[in-house]
Design a protein around this motif. Sequence first.
Motif, PDB file in Angstrom:
ATOM      1  N   SER A 117       0.829  -1.196   0.000  1.00  0.00           N
ATOM      2  CA  SER A 117       0.000   0.000   0.000  1.00  0.00           C
ATOM      3  C   SER A 117       0.870   1.255   0.000  1.00  0.00           C
ATOM      4  O   SER A 117       0.578   2.245  -0.694  1.00  0.00           O
ATOM      5  N   LEU A 120       2.363   1.796  -3.450  1.00  0.00           N
ATOM      6  CA  LEU A 120       1.354   2.324  -4.380  1.00  0.00           C
ATOM      7  C   LEU A 120       1.187   3.824  -4.185  1.00  0.00           C
ATOM      8  O   LEU A 120       1.055   4.575  -5.150  1.00  0.00           O
ATOM      9  N   ARG A 124       1.994   6.684  -6.991  1.00  0.00           N
ATOM     10  CA  ARG A 124       0.999   7.678  -7.435  1.00  0.00           C
ATOM     11  C   ARG A 124       1.568   9.077  -7.322  1.00  0.00           C
ATOM     12  O   ARG A 124       1.385   9.905  -8.209  1.00  0.00           O
ATOM     13  N   HIS A 130      -1.017   4.313 -12.889  1.00  0.00           N
ATOM     14  CA  HIS A 130      -1.630   3.052 -13.313  1.00  0.00           C
ATOM     15  C   HIS A 130      -0.988   1.876 -12.579  1.00  0.00           C
ATOM     16  O   HIS A 130      -0.740   0.834 -13.159  1.00  0.00           O
ATOM     17  N   SER A 131      -0.694   2.087 -11.319  1.00  0.00           N
ATOM     18  CA  SER A 131      -0.044   1.062 -10.522  1.00  0.00           C
ATOM     19  C   SER A 131      -1.077   0.278  -9.726  1.00  0.00           C
ATOM     20  O   SER A 131      -2.102   0.817  -9.345  1.00  0.00           O
ATOM     21  N   GLY A 132      -0.765  -1.011  -9.491  1.00  0.00           N
ATOM     22  CA  GLY A 132      -1.701  -1.826  -8.727  1.00  0.00           C
ATOM     23  C   GLY A 132      -1.099  -3.152  -8.303  1.00  0.00           C
ATOM     24  O   GLY A 132      -0.003  -3.506  -8.740  1.00  0.00           O
ATOM     25  N   VAL A 133      -1.830  -3.867  -7.449  1.00  0.00           N
ATOM     26  CA  VAL A 133      -1.435  -5.219  -7.041  1.00  0.00           C
ATOM     27  C   VAL A 133      -1.975  -6.200  -8.073  1.00  0.00           C
ATOM     28  O   VAL A 133      -3.176  -6.220  -8.332  1.00  0.00           O
ATOM     29  N   LEU A 134      -1.100  -6.982  -8.675  1.00  0.00           N
ATOM     30  CA  LEU A 134      -1.549  -7.922  -9.702  1.00  0.00           C
ATOM     31  C   LEU A 134      -2.007  -9.245  -9.098  1.00  0.00           C
ATOM     32  O   LEU A 134      -2.905  -9.891  -9.603  1.00  0.00           O
ATOM     33  N   LYS A 146       3.379   1.603 -12.822  1.00  0.00           N
ATOM     34  CA  LYS A 146       3.282   1.961 -14.239  1.00  0.00           C
ATOM     35  C   LYS A 146       2.696   3.351 -14.431  1.00  0.00           C
ATOM     36  O   LYS A 146       1.845   3.770 -13.654  1.00  0.00           O
ATOM     37  N   GLY A 148       0.834   6.215 -17.309  1.00  0.00           N
ATOM     38  CA  GLY A 148      -0.094   6.168 -18.442  1.00  0.00           C
ATOM     39  C   GLY A 148       0.623   6.498 -19.747  1.00  0.00           C
ATOM     40  O   GLY A 148       0.003   6.573 -20.804  1.00  0.00           O
ATOM     41  N   VAL A 149       1.946   6.691 -19.658  1.00  0.00           N
ATOM     42  CA  VAL A 149       2.737   7.048 -20.837  1.00  0.00           C
ATOM     43  C   VAL A 149       2.764   5.871 -21.812  1.00  0.00           C
ATOM     44  O   VAL A 149       3.374   4.842 -21.538  1.00  0.00           O
ATOM     45  N   ARG A 150       2.101   6.020 -22.922  1.00  0.00           N
ATOM     46  CA  ARG A 150       2.075   4.966 -23.933  1.00  0.00           C
ATOM     47  C   ARG A 150       1.578   5.534 -25.256  1.00  0.00           C
ATOM     48  O   ARG A 150       0.515   6.142 -25.316  1.00  0.00           O
TER      49      ARG A 150
ATOM     50  N   TRP B  65      -2.262  11.066 -22.763  1.00  0.00           N
ATOM     51  CA  TRP B  65      -2.521  10.814 -21.343  1.00  0.00           C
ATOM     52  C   TRP B  65      -2.586  12.099 -20.527  1.00  0.00           C
ATOM     53  O   TRP B  65      -2.843  12.049 -19.338  1.00  0.00           O
ATOM     54  N   ARG B 124      -8.364 -12.256 -15.874  1.00  0.00           N
ATOM     55  CA  ARG B 124      -7.234 -12.725 -16.680  1.00  0.00           C
ATOM     56  C   ARG B 124      -7.692 -13.782 -17.677  1.00  0.00           C
ATOM     57  O   ARG B 124      -7.271 -13.766 -18.834  1.00  0.00           O
ATOM     58  N   SER B 131      -5.275  -6.159 -15.190  1.00  0.00           N
ATOM     59  CA  SER B 131      -6.155  -5.918 -14.047  1.00  0.00           C
ATOM     60  C   SER B 131      -5.362  -5.989 -12.749  1.00  0.00           C
ATOM     61  O   SER B 131      -4.390  -6.733 -12.652  1.00  0.00           O
ATOM     62  N   VAL B 133      -5.367  -4.633  -8.164  1.00  0.00           N
ATOM     63  CA  VAL B 133      -5.943  -3.914  -7.021  1.00  0.00           C
ATOM     64  C   VAL B 133      -5.295  -2.541  -6.955  1.00  0.00           C
ATOM     65  O   VAL B 133      -4.067  -2.443  -6.880  1.00  0.00           O
ATOM     66  N   LEU B 134      -6.107  -1.492  -7.001  1.00  0.00           N
ATOM     67  CA  LEU B 134      -5.545  -0.142  -6.982  1.00  0.00           C
ATOM     68  C   LEU B 134      -5.323   0.352  -5.555  1.00  0.00           C
ATOM     69  O   LEU B 134      -4.391   1.094  -5.289  1.00  0.00           O
TER      70      LEU B 134
END
Lengths: 195, 195
Positions: A117, A120, A124, A130-134, A146, A148-150, B65, B124, B131, B133-134
Amino acid sequence: MGVVDRKLWSERKQLMFRRMLEDVEVGYLDPDVYDLLLLLFNRRESFPVSSCSGRVTLVDAPMPWHRKSSTVVFKKHSPVEEPEIASLVRQPPVSRLWLVVTGPILHVSALTLREASMLLKVARRAGMKHSGVLSVSKRGIYLELKTGVRLTILLRSGNYVCEHLQEVVKVANEALAEGKNRLRRLYEELLKAST
Amino acid sequence: MGVVDRKLWSERKQLMFRRMLEDVEVGYLDPDVYDLLLLLFNRRESFPVSSCSGRVTLVDAPMPWHRKSSTVVFKKHSPVEEPEIASLVRQPPVSRLWLVVTGPILHVSALTLREASMLLKVARRAGMKHSGVLSVSKRGIYLELKTGVRLTILLRSGNYVCEHLQEVVKVANEALAEGKNRLRRLYEELLKAST
């Protein structure tokens, strides 16, 4: 569920650290990301699993996110110059030719939800929104950090051939620089949070 | 940390459900996503917070973005035809003109880590590989379910004006369809997992 096996996790951290040192030795590690990896290893409850500092690629594929029937024909982690890619654009692709710019991306394994946490929040703050727990398993809490640069710019498709490579290269390098900048911010924010 | 307040969470679920019914009433809800939302509300430990079934936008911005100095000049959640956007491309943008295709995206609040983990696995399986958890808080475990479907095609920048709208529109609609297809798969996988 939800509980990480501390022994398994620590062993894996040691393994990943040794691997990083080997990568440094053979000159494989991207220097743009080295300091940040050290900072993450230095945290008691985190370690980095993989990383990319951001890059420009040319991909021959129906869609840039496809893995099958996809070929990376060019890859560079620093600014691109027009002559480097001009000859590649002149050749007709198998399906479509895309110029893809991706911002920095890090995969981190955390020992606790508290640490995950915290990472994260730091991410931010550094603009990595665009970061998260996978996933969560015995092996660790697996995070993706991550931006949003793309960019996915269409260079060739059907009869269409992009005739303005100079402008495209300018935009791509601008995006790449924005990504690298967020990576530096991540380092700074993490340093602040670690001391 | 890590523990969701069950009462707070349930109240919020009720509120979001009433809001969805209001959205249906005024015709605001995207029909492509309605069944899936109902399925999520029907799960004891989940509710959807927001959703988009995928769309095509034209954005005037330095980078797609960026939020500041950015204007959405066109938005559609179904296939696009060339005449719809041709006149917009003829006008010089303030900065740059991008055609952006985004795949489906859902934000879901889960009550438990077990439920969150299950939703991630289902996502997935449906091809929503980005996908995660944010955040985790008293208010719930906040998930984002997302595909890698995303295009950012440069239409105007500096002296460059894309002259092959027909091809670009074809590619954009193909990407949009791929996104909608994964949304259907998510529905089917979730239905299987829910019965």
